[in-house]
Motif scaffolding. Structure first.
Motif, PDB file in Angstrom:
ATOM      1  N   UNK A  99       0.838  -1.199   0.000  1.00  0.00           N
ATOM      2  CA  UNK A  99       0.000   0.000   0.000  1.00  0.00           C
ATOM      3  C   UNK A  99       0.874   1.251   0.000  1.00  0.00           C
ATOM      4  N   UNK A 100       1.860   1.293   0.885  1.00  0.00           N
ATOM      5  CA  UNK A 100       2.681   2.502   1.028  1.00  0.00           C
ATOM      6  C   UNK A 100       3.479   2.782  -0.238  1.00  0.00           C
ATOM      7  N   UNK A 101       4.036   1.723  -0.825  1.00  0.00           N
ATOM      8  CA  UNK A 101       4.850   1.914  -2.026  1.00  0.00           C
ATOM      9  C   UNK A 101       3.987   2.321  -3.216  1.00  0.00           C
ATOM     10  N   UNK A 102       2.800   1.723  -3.341  1.00  0.00           N
ATOM     11  CA  UNK A 102       1.890   2.111  -4.418  1.00  0.00           C
ATOM     12  C   UNK A 102       1.466   3.569  -4.276  1.00  0.00           C
ATOM     13  N   UNK A 103       1.121   3.964  -3.051  1.00  0.00           N
ATOM     14  CA  UNK A 103       0.732   5.348  -2.793  1.00  0.00           C
ATOM     15  C   UNK A 103       1.856   6.317  -3.159  1.00  0.00           C
ATOM     16  N   UNK A 104       3.065   5.996  -2.744  1.00  0.00           N
ATOM     17  CA  UNK A 104       4.201   6.874  -2.996  1.00  0.00           C
ATOM     18  C   UNK A 104       4.507   6.968  -4.488  1.00  0.00           C
ATOM     19  N   UNK A 105       4.496   5.839  -5.167  1.00  0.00           N
ATOM     20  CA  UNK A 105       4.814   5.829  -6.598  1.00  0.00           C
ATOM     21  C   UNK A 105       3.759   6.567  -7.406  1.00  0.00           C
ATOM     22  N   UNK A 106       2.500   6.348  -7.049  1.00  0.00           N
ATOM     23  CA  UNK A 106       1.413   7.055  -7.733  1.00  0.00           C
ATOM     24  C   UNK A 106       1.556   8.566  -7.554  1.00  0.00           C
ATOM     25  N   UNK A 107       1.835   8.997  -6.320  1.00  0.00           N
ATOM     26  CA  UNK A 107       1.964  10.419  -6.034  1.00  0.00           C
ATOM     27  C   UNK A 107       3.073  11.048  -6.868  1.00  0.00           C
ATOM     28  N   UNK A 108       4.225  10.375  -6.961  1.00  0.00           N
ATOM     29  CA  UNK A 108       5.344  10.913  -7.729  1.00  0.00           C
ATOM     30  C   UNK A 108       4.994  10.990  -9.218  1.00  0.00           C
ATOM     31  N   UNK A 109       4.385   9.938  -9.737  1.00  0.00           N
ATOM     32  CA  UNK A 109       4.041   9.894 -11.161  1.00  0.00           C
ATOM     33  C   UNK A 109       3.016  10.963 -11.526  1.00  0.00           C
ATOM     34  N   UNK A 110       1.970  11.066 -10.722  1.00  0.00           N
ATOM     35  CA  UNK A 110       0.907  12.031 -11.025  1.00  0.00           C
ATOM     36  C   UNK A 110       1.392  13.463 -10.841  1.00  0.00           C
ATOM     37  N   UNK A 111       2.172  13.712  -9.800  1.00  0.00           N
ATOM     38  CA  UNK A 111       2.653  15.086  -9.610  1.00  0.00           C
ATOM     39  C   UNK A 111       3.620  15.481 -10.726  1.00  0.00           C
ATOM     40  N   UNK A 141      10.498   4.533 -11.582  1.00  0.00           N
ATOM     41  CA  UNK A 141       9.999   5.315 -12.718  1.00  0.00           C
ATOM     42  C   UNK A 141       9.323   6.592 -12.246  1.00  0.00           C
ATOM     43  N   UNK A 142       8.520   6.502 -11.176  1.00  0.00           N
ATOM     44  CA  UNK A 142       7.857   7.690 -10.652  1.00  0.00           C
ATOM     45  C   UNK A 142       8.844   8.703 -10.116  1.00  0.00           C
ATOM     46  N   UNK A 143       9.866   8.217  -9.389  1.00  0.00           N
ATOM     47  CA  UNK A 143      10.881   9.117  -8.849  1.00  0.00           C
ATOM     48  C   UNK A 143      11.661   9.792  -9.964  1.00  0.00           C
ATOM     49  N   UNK A 144      11.985   9.040 -11.018  1.00  0.00           N
ATOM     50  CA  UNK A 144      12.710   9.624 -12.146  1.00  0.00           C
ATOM     51  C   UNK A 144      11.861  10.671 -12.863  1.00  0.00           C
ATOM     52  N   UNK A 145      10.559  10.396 -13.001  1.00  0.00           N
ATOM     53  CA  UNK A 145       9.675  11.362 -13.660  1.00  0.00           C
ATOM     54  C   UNK A 145       9.574  12.656 -12.862  1.00  0.00           C
ATOM     55  N   UNK A 146       9.464  12.546 -11.533  1.00  0.00           N
ATOM     56  CA  UNK A 146       9.386  13.738 -10.690  1.00  0.00           C
ATOM     57  C   UNK A 146      10.697  14.519 -10.744  1.00  0.00           C
ATOM     58  N   UNK A 147      11.819  13.807 -10.697  1.00  0.00           N
ATOM     59  CA  UNK A 147      13.130  14.467 -10.757  1.00  0.00           C
ATOM     60  C   UNK A 147      13.283  15.214 -12.085  1.00  0.00           C
ATOM     61  N   UNK A 148      12.838  14.590 -13.181  1.00  0.00           N
ATOM     62  CA  UNK A 148      12.913  15.237 -14.492  1.00  0.00           C
ATOM     63  C   UNK A 148      12.025  16.470 -14.541  1.00  0.00           C
ATOM     64  N   UNK A 149      10.848  16.391 -13.940  1.00  0.00           N
ATOM     65  CA  UNK A 149       9.951  17.553 -13.909  1.00  0.00           C
ATOM     66  C   UNK A 149      10.597  18.716 -13.166  1.00  0.00           C
ATOM     67  N   UNK A 150      11.276  18.411 -12.079  1.00  0.00           N
ATOM     68  CA  UNK A 150      11.917  19.482 -11.310  1.00  0.00           C
ATOM     69  C   UNK A 150      13.063  20.136 -12.071  1.00  0.00           C
ATOM     70  N   UNK A 151      13.682  19.387 -12.965  1.00  0.00           N
ATOM     71  CA  UNK A 151      14.776  19.950 -13.752  1.00  0.00           C
ATOM     72  C   UNK A 151      14.293  20.981 -14.765  1.00  0.00           C
ATOM     73  N   UNK A 152      12.973  21.061 -14.983  1.00  0.00           N
ATOM     74  CA  UNK A 152      12.430  22.039 -15.921  1.00  0.00           C
ATOM     75  C   UNK A 152      11.987  23.323 -15.231  1.00  0.00           C
ATOM     76  N   UNK A 153      12.197  23.413 -13.920  1.00  0.00           N
ATOM     77  CA  UNK A 153      11.665  24.513 -13.118  1.00  0.00           C
ATOM     78  C   UNK A 153      12.645  25.685 -13.059  1.00  0.00           C
ATOM     79  N   UNK A 154      12.113  26.876 -13.208  1.00  0.00           N
ATOM     80  CA  UNK A 154      12.933  28.072 -12.983  1.00  0.00           C
ATOM     81  C   UNK A 154      12.535  28.718 -11.661  1.00  0.00           C
ATOM     82  N   UNK A 155      13.220  29.775 -11.305  1.00  0.00           N
ATOM     83  CA  UNK A 155      13.013  30.393  -9.993  1.00  0.00           C
ATOM     84  C   UNK A 155      11.608  30.958  -9.847  1.00  0.00           C
ATOM     85  N   UNK A 156      11.077  31.519 -10.939  1.00  0.00           N
ATOM     86  CA  UNK A 156       9.734  32.096 -10.866  1.00  0.00           C
ATOM     87  C   UNK A 156       8.691  31.017 -10.586  1.00  0.00           C
TER      88      UNK A 156
END
Length: 206
Positions: A99-111, A141-156
């Motif tokens: 349950x915990x791992x599914x919840x965490x992975x889903x959250x990372x992927x969706x965010x 995969x979810x963690x990698x997707x979230x990390x990639x999303x953060x790499x597109x972020x600027x300060x604003x």
């Protein structure tokens, strides 16, 4: 893109927590915290589904009934995760590693999707895994997707309310930098829970 200075320590914290949890689940060694390596075997399916107390919420085959106090099985595919609409049962059910791992992975992927993707994914779109190996891969995969999303972020973006449109939290009303902090908090505390459950599972066999 240059990483905003305010984001750098949060990325470092995320990477640390992600690597610790991945190693804790797969082995062959993990960092014990004092700089030495501790041997740890890969998580088994039995361990993934282990219910240490009665009435746990877990991941179940969709053809089965939801667990105690759960109203439905969230996700898509042959497996689903015990869930209930708000207000959730109180006290909260104890949850398995599955349950915990599914919840965490889903959250990372969706965010990740609601930050730098299609902004359309919902819980009913997320495939729930019914095996430990698949669940660990989904987490990576979810963690990698979230990390990639953060790499597109600027300060604003960090100071933008609603930059992340994740629909299952308060993200549309939050500064994005607060969302990034919250994701780290989720990874840290659920990672610690998974590690503790692995310790308890191992101890029961002695």
């Amino acid at each position: 893109m240059t990483t905003p200075s305010r984001l750098s320590p949060l990325l470092e914290q995320f990477d640390f927590a992600r690597e610790r949890l991945s190693a804790r689940m797969t082995g062959p060694v993990m960092n014990s915290g004092d700089g030495t390596d501790t041997e740890v075997g890969p998580m088994t399916d039995e361990e993934y589904f282990w219910e240490p107390v009665p009435g746990c919420w877990s991941v179940r085959r969709r053809v089965d009934e939801p667990g105690a106090r759960a109203a439905f099985l969230a996700g898509t595919g042959d497996w689903g995760r015990d869930a209930a609409s708000y207000p959730h049962p109180w006290p909260a059910p104890f949850t398995t590693i599955a349950w915990r791992l599914s919840h965490l992975s889903e959250m990372l992927t969706l965010r990740a999707d609601h930050t730098a993707g299609s902004h359309t994914l919902a819980r009913d779109d997320y495939p729930v895994r019914g095996d430990a190996v698949g669940a660990v891969a989904a987490f990576d995969a979810g963690a990698a997707a979230w990390r990639k999303a953060l790499q597109s972020i600027d300060d604003a973006a960090l100071d933008t309310v609603g930059y992340c449109t994740y629909p299952h939290g308060s993200d549309p009303e939050e500064l994005f930098i607060d969302v990034v902090w919250w994701v780290n908090q989720e990874l840290l505390h659920h990672g610690a829970e998974v590690a503790l459950l692995r310790d308890l599972y191992r101890a029961r066999l002695r």
